[in-house]
Design a protein around this motif. Sequence first.
Motif, PDB file in Angstrom:
ATOM      1  N   ALA A 102       0.827  -1.204   0.000  1.00 21.09           N
ATOM      2  CA  ALA A 102       0.000   0.000   0.000  1.00 21.09           C
ATOM      3  C   ALA A 102       0.864   1.258   0.000  1.00 21.09           C
ATOM      4  N   ALA A 103       1.927   1.266   0.779  1.00 18.26           N
ATOM      5  CA  ALA A 103       2.823   2.426   0.797  1.00 18.26           C
ATOM      6  C   ALA A 103       3.520   2.594  -0.542  1.00 18.26           C
ATOM      7  N   ASP A 104       3.900   1.502  -1.166  1.00 14.60           N
ATOM      8  CA  ASP A 104       4.535   1.583  -2.481  1.00 14.60           C
ATOM      9  C   ASP A 104       3.574   2.144  -3.525  1.00 14.60           C
ATOM     10  N   SER A 105       2.332   1.719  -3.469  1.00 12.73           N
ATOM     11  CA  SER A 105       1.375   2.237  -4.451  1.00 12.73           C
ATOM     12  C   SER A 105       1.043   3.700  -4.171  1.00 12.73           C
ATOM     13  N   LEU A 106       1.115   4.137  -2.919  1.00 15.42           N
ATOM     14  CA  LEU A 106       0.907   5.553  -2.616  1.00 15.42           C
ATOM     15  C   LEU A 106       2.073   6.414  -3.108  1.00 15.42           C
ATOM     16  N   MET A 107       3.278   5.910  -2.964  1.00 17.38           N
ATOM     17  CA  MET A 107       4.449   6.686  -3.357  1.00 17.38           C
ATOM     18  C   MET A 107       4.693   6.690  -4.848  1.00 17.38           C
ATOM     19  N   ASN A 108       4.453   5.572  -5.523  1.00 13.44           N
ATOM     20  CA  ASN A 108       4.704   5.434  -6.959  1.00 13.44           C
ATOM     21  C   ASN A 108       3.378   5.378  -7.708  1.00 13.44           C
ATOM     22  N   ARG A 109       2.826   6.508  -7.982  1.00 11.33           N
ATOM     23  CA  ARG A 109       1.532   6.540  -8.661  1.00 11.33           C
ATOM     24  C   ARG A 109       1.678   6.371 -10.171  1.00 11.33           C
ATOM     25  N   ASN A 110       2.890   6.376 -10.701  1.00 14.62           N
ATOM     26  CA  ASN A 110       3.095   6.247 -12.151  1.00 14.62           C
ATOM     27  C   ASN A 110       2.864   4.828 -12.638  1.00 14.62           C
ATOM     28  N   ARG A 111       3.126   3.840 -11.778  1.00 18.87           N
ATOM     29  CA  ARG A 111       2.944   2.445 -12.180  1.00 18.87           C
ATOM     30  C   ARG A 111       1.494   2.069 -12.112  1.00 18.87           C
ATOM     31  N   PRO A 112       1.058   1.151 -12.988  1.00 17.57           N
ATOM     32  CA  PRO A 112      -0.352   0.721 -12.938  1.00 17.57           C
ATOM     33  C   PRO A 112      -0.637  -0.203 -11.773  1.00 17.57           C
TER      34      PRO A 112
END
Length: 74
Positions: free
Chosen positions: A64-74
């Motif tokens: 969840a933290a990774d998806s919050l920080m890296n919004r460029n990846r799908p």
Amino acid sequence: MTGLLCALILLGWLAGIVVLTVVAAVLLSDEPLLRLAAQMMPVALALYLAVVIVLWPAAVIARAADSLMNRNRP
């Protein structure tokens, strides 16, 4: 802001540990095969549940933290 995010992540991880501990206790009382495994191999089951209870919330929160920080990846 980063400190607040880290505090929220830590609180989420601790809440996940508590929830999974309760779920494991309920499963041990309800499931006969898991109860039998606890009687036959208590140390192995305790180590397995300890690893699952600690690492599973950590993996979910890291994702969840990774998806919050890296919004460029799908």
